[in-house]
Design an enzyme around this catalytic site. Structure first.
Site, PDB file in Angstrom:
ATOM      1  N   GLY A   1      -3.730  10.147   6.800  1.00 20.04           N
ATOM      2  CA  GLY A   1      -3.537   8.824   7.373  1.00 20.04           C
ATOM      3  C   GLY A   1      -4.228   7.708   6.635  1.00 20.04           C
TER       4      GLY A   1
ATOM      5  N   ASP B   1      -6.509   5.621  -5.977  1.00 21.38           N
ATOM      6  CA  ASP B   1      -6.106   6.709  -5.079  1.00 21.38           C
ATOM      7  C   ASP B   1      -6.432   8.071  -5.682  1.00 21.38           C
ATOM      8  OD1 ASP B   1      -5.079   7.682  -2.679  1.00 21.38           O
ATOM      9  OD2 ASP B   1      -3.043   7.852  -3.452  1.00 21.38           O
TER      10      ASP B   1
END
Length: 330
Positions: A195, A321
């Site tokens: 998430g 990321d």
């Protein structure tokens, strides 16, 4: 005559106790994992090596291998996990969190459990993609544990596939979901969530449940809350000092542990990796500096209590990321 009958009955009782389905414990993994006869854990052993010591198949005879059997499992999107093998039974899951127990000797499907994730997708189409990727199950003390994309942790009877209990371990409404398997050790089952890239306010966490009762025993939040009163542990107080700006309030920080944990019974620690934040750019995420703990880190906690032991941040000021959620080998 009477002595022989008694001996036969006693021998059968011992064999039944030894080979009860799903018989995985700390003691058994430590004693037997090195033989390679079973694949008790996702990583093969408590070190998470994913290595088999078996030597029966080798460079000299691999060219003689042939098909023994094939089982056609009704999973349209395939299998993306490492099967668990315990005493001749293969436990695995596929898309939509459907769980199978398969006889390793002949491929017969012993039981199937379908948590009916497909019906959830009618109301939550955003879970369609992640529902098609389920990374497996865990087996412990006669139970099989599975996760679902709609945030359920489910305990099944290893012999029958019947449900023991279900826990809602995260909330889709807050941007959470699960594709990873649970992990086990020390009579606990550990589970994280995904998430970090959700546009809804969330902060990653890892939970530990009692493997028998399903009771929540502890929860470790990976990033602090924007509400100071909720940072009620030494680790969260420390982490809160490493953030600046409004990211924690606006998007929740992220840092989810969405893939791979390793439990070590010797040091009584649980190791897990964390992701980055959905605000990729560090300057935007924390304009006044700070390490943004515990993003993109390996974290070690006390497996019994969830108390923070240490961390190592693998990517400083991560803006790309570069998750630290890959396999952790001890």
């Amino acid at each position: 005559m009477h002595e022989r009958i008694l001996t036969a009955i006693c021998t059968l009782a011992v064999a039944t106790a030894t080979f009860a389905q799903g018989d995985v414990t700390n003691e058994r993994v430590l004693a037997e994992a090195a033989s390679g006869e079973n694949w008790f854990l996702k990583g093969g052993d408590f070190r998470g090596t994913h290595y088999s010591p078996l030597t029966q198949v080798n460079a000299d005879n691999v060219n003689t291998l042939g098909l023994a059997w094939a089982a056609d499992l009704p999973i349209p999107d395939g299998i993306s996990t490492t099967p668990i093998v315990v005493d001749g039974v293969i436990y695995l899951s596929g898309a939509y969190s459907v769980v199978f127990a398969v006889d390793a000797s002949n491929g017969e499907v012993l039981w199937t459990f379908d948590p009916d994730v497909r019906s959830v997708l009618a109301e939550r189409p955003e879970l369609s993609w992640i529902s098609r990727v389920n990374r497996g199950v865990a087996v412990w003390d006669g139970k099989v544990f599975a996760t679902t994309s709609d945030c359920r942790l489910i305990s099944l009877d290893a012999a029958t596939g019947k449900e023991n209990w279900t826990k809602q371990t995260c909330d889709n409404d807050l941007g959470y979901s699960i594709s990873d398997s649970p992990y086990v050790g020390g009579d606990k089952v550990f589970v994280g969530n995904a998430g970090s890239e959700s546009e809804i306010n969330n902060r990653g966490y890892v939970s530990a449940y009692n493997a028998t009762s399903g009771e929540l025993e502890w929860r470790f939040f990976i990033v602090p809350s924007h509400i100071p009163a909720e940072n009620d542990t030494a680790a969260l107080k420390m982490a809160a000092k490493t953030w600046s700006g409004d990211t924690l309030e606006k998007v929740g920080g992220g840092g989810n542990s969405w893939n791979e944990m390793t439990y070590d019974p010797i040091s009584n620690q649980l190791f897990f990796g964390t992701s980055g934040s959905n605000r990729y750019n560090y300057v935007d995420r924390s304009p006044d500096g700070g390490d943004n703990l515990f993003l993109s880190s390996i974290v070690a906690v006390n497996a019994e209590t969830g108390e923070y032991n240490w961390h190592y941040q693998t990517v400083d000021k991560d803006s790309w990321d570069y998750n630290a959620t890959m396999n952790i080998v001890l």
